[in-house]
Design an enzyme around this catalytic site. Structure first.
Site, PDB file in Angstrom:
ATOM      1  N   MET A   1       0.847  -1.200   0.000  1.00  0.00           N
ATOM      2  CA  MET A   1       0.000   0.000   0.000  1.00  0.00           C
ATOM      3  C   MET A   1       0.884   1.251   0.000  1.00  0.00           C
ATOM      4  SD  MET A   1      -2.885  -1.270   2.742  1.00  0.00           S
ATOM      5  CE  MET A   1      -1.736  -1.231   4.133  1.00  0.00           C
ATOM      6  N   ASP A   2       1.362   1.626  -1.181  1.00  0.00           N
ATOM      7  CA  ASP A   2       2.344   2.696  -1.291  1.00  0.00           C
ATOM      8  C   ASP A   2       1.703   3.958  -1.874  1.00  0.00           C
ATOM      9  OD1 ASP A   2       4.850   3.835  -1.086  1.00  0.00           O
ATOM     10  OD2 ASP A   2       5.518   3.127  -3.049  1.00  0.00           O
ATOM     11  N   GLY A   3       2.188   5.110  -1.411  1.00  0.00           N
ATOM     12  CA  GLY A   3       1.762   6.375  -2.008  1.00  0.00           C
ATOM     13  C   GLY A   3       0.944   7.268  -1.108  1.00  0.00           C
TER      14      GLY A   3
ATOM     15  N   THR B   1       1.142  -0.258  -5.419  1.00  0.00           N
ATOM     16  CA  THR B   1       0.622   0.990  -5.957  1.00  0.00           C
ATOM     17  C   THR B   1       1.707   2.064  -5.992  1.00  0.00           C
ATOM     18  OG1 THR B   1      -0.154   1.589  -3.733  1.00  0.00           O
ATOM     19  CG2 THR B   1      -1.723   0.500  -5.179  1.00  0.00           C
TER      20      THR B   1
END
Length: 265
Positions: free
Chosen positions: A32-34, A208
């Site tokens: 779960m990046d960003g 992501t």
């Protein structure tokens, strides 16, 4: 709810029902990046980006449960994230404590879909209040048996693999030279944190935010059969429209493999 919103919801449910009729992955992992870049793009504080990330998790988890995905694993907090500013780490720990209690309470999302929660990682690094919330959340969902959510925090693949090897040694498989041959890929795999909680093989890995690397998440579990997807969407914006093409690609590959196997036999 407006008529447009109602119709949109009904179409989404219909789409999920159609997808669920085809091959469904047993295990999907999300890096779960960003969250921070989403916050900067939206003119929000970093803490608000992380909060938006939690709501995205809840939204995506519900989609997966409607699809009957058996196991979802998410990268919530890296051990390296403790190197961030004290203010951000403190905010993340408070958010984790609050949302762990919220998501596992009676009538909440995990209870609604019968999801068992496992928190995987070096939990001794967490503040006492968060450790207590972890223990409570895992206990409240322990009776659930329809699906599994693995929340990796604080976690890195290197720590997981190292811990697995140490566990093999402790169990006596390396007590003398004659047993060296017993240390192999399978024995290490059997002692991984994900294996110890009964996690099935990883079918789809999604990261992501456009970064194209694993960054210490599920490095052992990503094998030749894992479908690895790196997409540009920031995690708080991730939703059904991002997931549908990935699922369709997975189903196409499963059907193709099935036809190939049938011809070979």
């Amino acid at each position: 709810m407006s008529l447009f919103s109602w119709l949109q919801t009904q179409l989404s449910l219909l789409l999920l029902a159609v997808l669920a009729a085809g091959p469904v992955p047993r295990h999907v992992a999300f890096e779960m990046d960003g969250n921070r870049r989403y916050a900067r793009k939206s003119g929000k504080r970093v803490e608000e980006g992380h909060t938006a990330g939690f709501y995205a998790l809840r939204r995506v988890l519900e989609i997966c449960m409607r699809l009957k995905v058996g196991c979802v694993t998410v990268y919530a907090f890296s051990i390296e994230n403790f190197n961030r500013s004290p203010a951000e780490v403190d905010a993340l720990m408070k958010l984790a404590e609050e949302k762990l209690r919220e998501i596992s309470r009676h009538g909440a999302l995990l209870d609604k879909y019968g999801v068992r929660l496992n928190v995987l990682g070096n939990k001794s690094l967490l503040p006492p209040a968060v450790q207590a919330a972890v223990e409570e959340a895992e206990g409240l969902t322990r009776h659930n048996n329809k699906a599994v959510l693995n929340l990796c925090m604080p976690y890195t693949s290197r720590h997981e693999i190292t811990t697995a090897v140490e566990s093999v040694v402790r169990h006596g498989l390396f007590s003398d030279g004659a047993n060296v041959s017993k240390i192999n890929e399978q024995t290490i795999d059997d002692h991984l944190m994900t294996s110890l909680v009964g996690t099935p093989p990883l079918d789809i890995f999604i990261r992501t935010s456009g970064v194209k690397r694993l960054s210490g998440f599920m490095q052992w579990q990503c094998c030749e059969h894992t479908q690895i997807q790196m997409i540009d969407t920031y995690w708080p914006d991730f939703g059904l429209s991002d997931l549908v093409p990935i699922l369709l690609d997975y189903q196409r590959k499963v059907w193709t493999m099935g036809r190939t196997s049938a011809k070979a036999s």
